[in-house]
Write an enzyme that holds these catalytic residues in place. Structure first.
Site: not given
Length: 159
Positions: A16-17
């Site tokens: 997740v970014h």
């Protein structure tokens, strides 16, 4: 009883970014993000960093691969799940473990020594290719796409 409401499963080696967290969550209308990753499930610092990029409208859970297999079927239909894994090997472990993955979005698989680049964001080695072919044989649609607005490509066409 219907299975868990998994909207999409995505491979992203960064998990997740910022852009991805928000873009895909909004596009899918997900309200639960499940990160299935053995290392991150035990790393609170990583979890906190990922929580920071997510909108408040979504809950995040960080489970090991085995725990995901064990509990995903307990999810309520109200939970609209976006499932994120780091690599194709983990995706295959989940699928073989009974997690209902119908579509696998292949987002980011970074180039490393010994890998062949098949798109701007995806590089594969022989093991990856074998695992993708096994997923295909298990009926999983392989959709190569970085962001929702991209035109998806069938990953197998690029191998």
């Amino acid at each position: 009883m219907s299975g868990p409401n998994i909207l999409l499963t995505r491979i992203d080696n960064r998990l997740v970014h910022g852009q991805v967290g928000v873009t895909w969550v909004n596009h899918l209308g997900a309200n639960l993000l499940v990160v299935a990753n053995d290392k991150v499930s035990e790393d609170e610092v990583q979890q906190n960093l990922m929580d920071m990029v997510l909108p408040d409208t979504i809950q995040a859970r960080y489970f090991s691969i085995q725990k995901t297999i064990d509990i995903i079927h307990k999810a309520s239909p109200r939970q609209k799940i976006f499932l994120v894994v780091k690599d194709v090997q983990d995706a295959l472990r989940l699928k073989k473990g009974g997690v209902p993955i119908d579509v696998l979005n292949v987002g980011n698989m970074h180039y490393e020594e010994g890998k062949k680049q098949i798109s701007s964001t995806v590089s594969v080695d022989d093991q990856d290719i074998a695992d993708f072919k096994e997923l295909d044989s298990l009926g999983v649609k392989l959709d190569l796409r970085k962001v929702p607005n991209d035109r998806g490509q069938n990953l197998l066409d690029l191998l």
